[in-house]
Design a protein around this motif. Sequence first.
Motif, PDB file in Angstrom:
ATOM      1  N   ASP A   8     -17.550  -9.650  -1.621  1.00  0.00           N
ATOM      2  CA  ASP A   8     -17.391  -9.998  -0.212  1.00  0.00           C
ATOM      3  C   ASP A   8     -16.165  -9.283   0.350  1.00  0.00           C
ATOM      4  O   ASP A   8     -15.482  -8.512  -0.341  1.00  0.00           O
ATOM      5  N   ARG A  10     -13.201 -10.313   1.244  1.00  0.00           N
ATOM      6  CA  ARG A  10     -11.913 -10.597   0.606  1.00  0.00           C
ATOM      7  C   ARG A  10     -11.799  -9.905  -0.756  1.00  0.00           C
ATOM      8  O   ARG A  10     -10.719  -9.431  -1.133  1.00  0.00           O
ATOM      9  N   ASN A  13     -10.992  -6.429   0.001  1.00  0.00           N
ATOM     10  CA  ASN A  13      -9.620  -6.351   0.491  1.00  0.00           C
ATOM     11  C   ASN A  13      -8.634  -6.337  -0.666  1.00  0.00           C
ATOM     12  O   ASN A  13      -7.749  -5.467  -0.748  1.00  0.00           O
ATOM     13  N   ARG A  14      -8.793  -7.293  -1.592  1.00  0.00           N
ATOM     14  CA  ARG A  14      -7.833  -7.372  -2.692  1.00  0.00           C
ATOM     15  C   ARG A  14      -7.932  -6.164  -3.614  1.00  0.00           C
ATOM     16  O   ARG A  14      -6.914  -5.667  -4.125  1.00  0.00           O
ATOM     17  N   THR A  23      -0.144  -4.997  -3.166  1.00  0.00           N
ATOM     18  CA  THR A  23      -0.068  -6.388  -3.612  1.00  0.00           C
ATOM     19  C   THR A  23       1.326  -6.710  -4.134  1.00  0.00           C
ATOM     20  O   THR A  23       1.776  -7.848  -4.070  1.00  0.00           O
ATOM     21  N   PRO A 261     -10.328 -12.616  -5.347  1.00  0.00           N
ATOM     22  CA  PRO A 261     -10.264 -12.564  -3.882  1.00  0.00           C
ATOM     23  C   PRO A 261      -9.207 -13.491  -3.285  1.00  0.00           C
ATOM     24  O   PRO A 261      -8.768 -13.274  -2.144  1.00  0.00           O
ATOM     25  N   ASP A 262      -8.803 -14.523  -4.023  1.00  0.00           N
ATOM     26  CA  ASP A 262      -7.799 -15.462  -3.534  1.00  0.00           C
ATOM     27  C   ASP A 262      -6.385 -15.118  -3.998  1.00  0.00           C
ATOM     28  O   ASP A 262      -5.461 -15.930  -3.833  1.00  0.00           O
ATOM     29  N   ARG A 285     -12.762  -4.394   5.561  1.00  0.00           N
ATOM     30  CA  ARG A 285     -12.051  -4.843   4.366  1.00  0.00           C
ATOM     31  C   ARG A 285     -10.559  -4.998   4.643  1.00  0.00           C
ATOM     32  O   ARG A 285      -9.850  -5.617   3.841  1.00  0.00           O
ATOM     33  N   SER A 288     -10.391  -6.479  11.225  1.00  0.00           N
ATOM     34  CA  SER A 288     -11.614  -6.950  11.866  1.00  0.00           C
ATOM     35  C   SER A 288     -12.093  -5.915  12.878  1.00  0.00           C
ATOM     36  O   SER A 288     -11.326  -5.069  13.355  1.00  0.00           O
ATOM     37  N   ASP A 310      -1.832 -11.853   4.892  1.00  0.00           N
ATOM     38  CA  ASP A 310      -2.923 -12.196   3.979  1.00  0.00           C
ATOM     39  C   ASP A 310      -3.824 -10.980   3.733  1.00  0.00           C
ATOM     40  O   ASP A 310      -5.032 -11.088   3.562  1.00  0.00           O
ATOM     41  N   GLY A 311      -3.231  -9.802   3.788  1.00  0.00           N
ATOM     42  CA  GLY A 311      -3.956  -8.584   3.455  1.00  0.00           C
ATOM     43  C   GLY A 311      -4.703  -7.924   4.582  1.00  0.00           C
ATOM     44  O   GLY A 311      -5.297  -6.858   4.388  1.00  0.00           O
ATOM     45  N   PHE A 312      -4.688  -8.506   5.782  1.00  0.00           N
ATOM     46  CA  PHE A 312      -5.450  -7.968   6.907  1.00  0.00           C
ATOM     47  C   PHE A 312      -4.519  -7.650   8.082  1.00  0.00           C
ATOM     48  O   PHE A 312      -3.513  -8.332   8.296  1.00  0.00           O
TER      49      PHE A 312
END
Length: 370
Positions: A8, A10, A13-14, A23, A261-262, A285, A288, A310-312
């Motif tokens: 997905d 997230r 993204n990670r 990270t 992902p978390d 990813r 938005s 939060d990575g975005f």
Amino acid sequence: MTGSTVLDVRALNRATLARQLLTERVTRPALEVVEHLVGMQAQAPFPPYYGLWTRIANFDPTELADALLDRRAVRIVLMRGTVHLVTAADVGLLRPLVQPVLDRDLRRNSQHAAGLVGLDLDALAGCAREALAAGPLTAAELGAALARSWPDRPPGALAHAARGALPLVQVPPRAVWGRSGRTAYQPADTWLGRELDAAPDPAAMVARYLAAFGPATVADLRTWSGLTGLREVVEAMDLLALRDERGRTLYDLPAAPRPDPDLPVPVRFLPEFDNVLLSHADRTRIISEDLRRRLFASRNGVVPGTFLVDGFVRGEWRISRERSAATLTITSWAPVGEDDRAALVVEGTRLLEFAAPEAGSRDVVWVGPD
């Protein structure tokens, strides 16, 4: 190729943040990081320094400046027909592979294309090399030299064509931290004292891209490189075949990191033109679709500095200077929680200390929704 795992947004993204060294900061040498990232987009001279600062613990800008001065790193037109800062070794691999992108630009897409119709580009490249034999020239100087052989052509178009037809690096002091200088050119082989690869392996480029930007679709690879015809290369490689939530095939290196992902990630400031925002066909990813449209709206091709929560992407930043004062303005495009806002102010203060160590006063200003 094996695998049917669905990733997905997230998860993507990670994975991307981990490969982009976002990270957690690393302690690797600057040039090793530049190599890992397959170069850093560098239309403006100094964004790569900020990109390394946000990825490397205790980054010293003189490390990159020295690499440019002693020719271990260079700035040259590469992927997507844009200026990148890369290691000297990567010039040999990447420039021959992306040459079709530059050829296409000269034939069809360039603002100078009309002034180049019917021009013998091989002859132009030879003439440019002769003009540069005595030393570096600016674009204006190179265009004027070439116009002596093609007086009916616009000098600006001739200089642009030379940059595309002949691998030309931008030489120091341009892009050296703490210094200024006009853009001046030299042939890459002359400047670096080495020939470009005669038969570079496109699979090596694909693997490098996936290590820095994957998992990714063929369309993502095309967006990053500007090249077409890579599907056969990808499908011949020993890669994992994963899927995203829309059913698209994502290719990846079997041993590449794909974190939980978390996984908690820190706030990060990205520089102008950071490749993590430009190197996928589907950029959700990391940003938005609504904010992507805002990011690229009416900016004349300039991609501003952005920040991640939060990575975005959640907004943009800029540094302004007035006399001995430096101000970082953080403009939020969406609500940011109190803890994340405090973290951004702390990180922004560190960014100001890096960018303006000589400033008598430094201030962080927040603009936008709470």
